[in-house]
Design a protein around this motif. Sequence first.
Motif, PDB file in Angstrom:
ATOM      1  N   ALA A   1       0.850  -1.202   0.000  1.00 15.83           N
ATOM      2  CA  ALA A   1       0.000   0.000   0.000  1.00 15.83           C
ATOM      3  C   ALA A   1       0.873   1.235   0.000  1.00 15.83           C
ATOM      4  O   ALA A   1       1.953   1.248   0.589  1.00 15.83           O
ATOM      5  CB  ALA A   1      -0.927   0.009   1.215  1.00 15.83           C
ATOM      6  N   GLN A   2       0.367   2.271  -0.667  1.00 16.74           N
ATOM      7  CA  GLN A   2       1.145   3.508  -0.738  1.00 16.74           C
ATOM      8  C   GLN A   2       0.219   4.700  -0.871  1.00 16.74           C
ATOM      9  O   GLN A   2      -0.715   4.686  -1.675  1.00 16.74           O
ATOM     10  CB  GLN A   2       2.119   3.466  -1.924  1.00 16.74           C
ATOM     11  N   ARG A   3       0.462   5.708  -0.050  1.00 19.58           N
ATOM     12  CA  ARG A   3      -0.234   6.976  -0.150  1.00 19.58           C
ATOM     13  C   ARG A   3       0.768   8.052   0.246  1.00 19.58           C
ATOM     14  O   ARG A   3       1.887   7.727   0.702  1.00 19.58           O
ATOM     15  CB  ARG A   3      -1.485   6.987   0.731  1.00 19.58           C
ATOM     16  N   PRO A   4       0.463   9.352   0.099  1.00 17.22           N
ATOM     17  CA  PRO A   4       1.467  10.384   0.336  1.00 17.22           C
ATOM     18  C   PRO A   4       2.119  10.353   1.726  1.00 17.22           C
ATOM     19  O   PRO A   4       3.299  10.700   1.855  1.00 17.22           O
ATOM     20  CB  PRO A   4       0.677  11.684   0.139  1.00 17.22           C
ATOM     21  N   ASP A   5       1.374   9.933   2.756  1.00 16.11           N
ATOM     22  CA  ASP A   5       1.920   9.966   4.119  1.00 16.11           C
ATOM     23  C   ASP A   5       2.229   8.588   4.687  1.00 16.11           C
ATOM     24  O   ASP A   5       2.608   8.473   5.861  1.00 16.11           O
ATOM     25  CB  ASP A   5       0.955  10.693   5.056  1.00 16.11           C
TER      26      ASP A   5
ATOM     27  N   GLY B   1       4.871   9.262   7.277  1.00 19.70           N
ATOM     28  CA  GLY B   1       5.116  10.667   6.998  1.00 19.70           C
ATOM     29  C   GLY B   1       3.937  11.530   7.380  1.00 19.70           C
ATOM     30  O   GLY B   1       3.001  11.088   8.050  1.00 19.70           O
ATOM     31  N   VAL B   2       3.982  12.782   6.956  1.00 24.73           N
ATOM     32  CA  VAL B   2       2.915  13.752   7.192  1.00 24.73           C
ATOM     33  C   VAL B   2       2.510  14.328   5.846  1.00 24.73           C
ATOM     34  O   VAL B   2       3.376  14.663   5.021  1.00 24.73           O
ATOM     35  CB  VAL B   2       3.386  14.891   8.130  1.00 24.73           C
TER      36      VAL B   2
ATOM     37  N   PRO C   1       7.370  15.745   1.942  1.00 28.13           N
ATOM     38  CA  PRO C   1       7.789  14.606   1.110  1.00 28.13           C
ATOM     39  C   PRO C   1       8.659  13.585   1.842  1.00 28.13           C
ATOM     40  O   PRO C   1       8.860  12.476   1.341  1.00 28.13           O
ATOM     41  CB  PRO C   1       8.557  15.270  -0.027  1.00 28.13           C
ATOM     42  N   ASP C   2       9.182  13.933   3.011  1.00 27.65           N
ATOM     43  CA  ASP C   2      10.105  13.048   3.714  1.00 27.65           C
ATOM     44  C   ASP C   2       9.408  12.269   4.824  1.00 27.65           C
ATOM     45  O   ASP C   2       8.605  12.821   5.582  1.00 27.65           O
ATOM     46  CB  ASP C   2      11.256  13.864   4.323  1.00 27.65           C
ATOM     47  N   PHE C   3       9.730  10.994   4.939  1.00 25.62           N
ATOM     48  CA  PHE C   3       9.214  10.172   6.030  1.00 25.62           C
ATOM     49  C   PHE C   3       9.947  10.521   7.322  1.00 25.62           C
ATOM     50  O   PHE C   3      11.146  10.811   7.306  1.00 25.62           O
ATOM     51  CB  PHE C   3       9.388   8.693   5.719  1.00 25.62           C
ATOM     52  N   TYR C   4       9.232  10.462   8.447  1.00 25.88           N
ATOM     53  CA  TYR C   4       9.874  10.781   9.727  1.00 25.88           C
ATOM     54  C   TYR C   4      10.110   9.554  10.598  1.00 25.88           C
ATOM     55  O   TYR C   4      10.810   9.626  11.611  1.00 25.88           O
ATOM     56  CB  TYR C   4       9.067  11.820  10.504  1.00 25.88           C
TER      57      TYR C   4
END
Length: 288
Positions: free
Chosen positions: A57-61, A82-83, A87-90
């Motif tokens: 699964a993939q979505r922007p966050d 992410g948020v 664009p960067d994962f935290y």
Amino acid sequence: MDRIFRIGNFTFRLCCSGEITPPENFMKFELEMGNPEYTYHIEVSACLPRPEGRLIAQRPDLTVFRKEDSPEGQGLESRLIGVKGNPDFYACYREVSADRAEVTLVRDRIAELHIDPVFTSLLALERRQVRKDSMVLHCAYVEYQGEAILFSAPSETGKTTQANLWEKYRGSRTVNGDRSLLGKIDGRWTAQGWPVCGTSEVCNNEALPIKAVVMLSQAKENRAERLTPGHAFPLLYSQITVNKWNTEDHIHTMDLIEDFLGSVPVLHLGCTISEEAVVCLEDVLYTL
């Protein structure tokens, strides 16, 4: 930090370094003692590890992977978190066994952990809760006469407004302004606390039997009616946190919704911002 928490029927251990401080609302679910069934270990690093498994699964966050290449690893998830808008994962969440997950947090994002959803997203709590026969509902959770009334609708529809009207005109009390955990206690569906409250800043760890769920829409005139389970299902489903990429959990969530609708009334309220909206709902709610 090495502490024990309980949210709904899920008791877990949280281990992390002293530089990580959970939000105040999360700490309301701490236990002095208990028998944890799951352990989260959070560490801080300059970079994130590479998740193992197949992309599912993939979505922007959020990006989700599942490891299924060995019997001991079958069904274990990993997540890059992410948020929206960044664009960067935290963080990286990795399930390493059936009762343990390891979370890696990017060091320069520690300051963001005071935001409730940013911290709770580290733990994939909805994944654990569905296996406890519980669901997270997007709603304003209101206490009135010892029972819970749950106002639910998409964001900006008026959940907080209607909750405030009931507080003003009927003396109700908001337990959580944005979320509630739905689960059974002694066989009855009950609204329970959740450590995320949105912009309402109202978050309490309390459990109350549910009187009804009220699905809201804005209207020029006030009208309330009880929905059939068939009409209520898609509305309720749309406001429940569902991991659609996990077939087993997804099907179980739908089964839980059906069980919920078999015993809890769901109403629709087309409403204005007025005391009349309270009276309209009250007339239907207390003649069920």
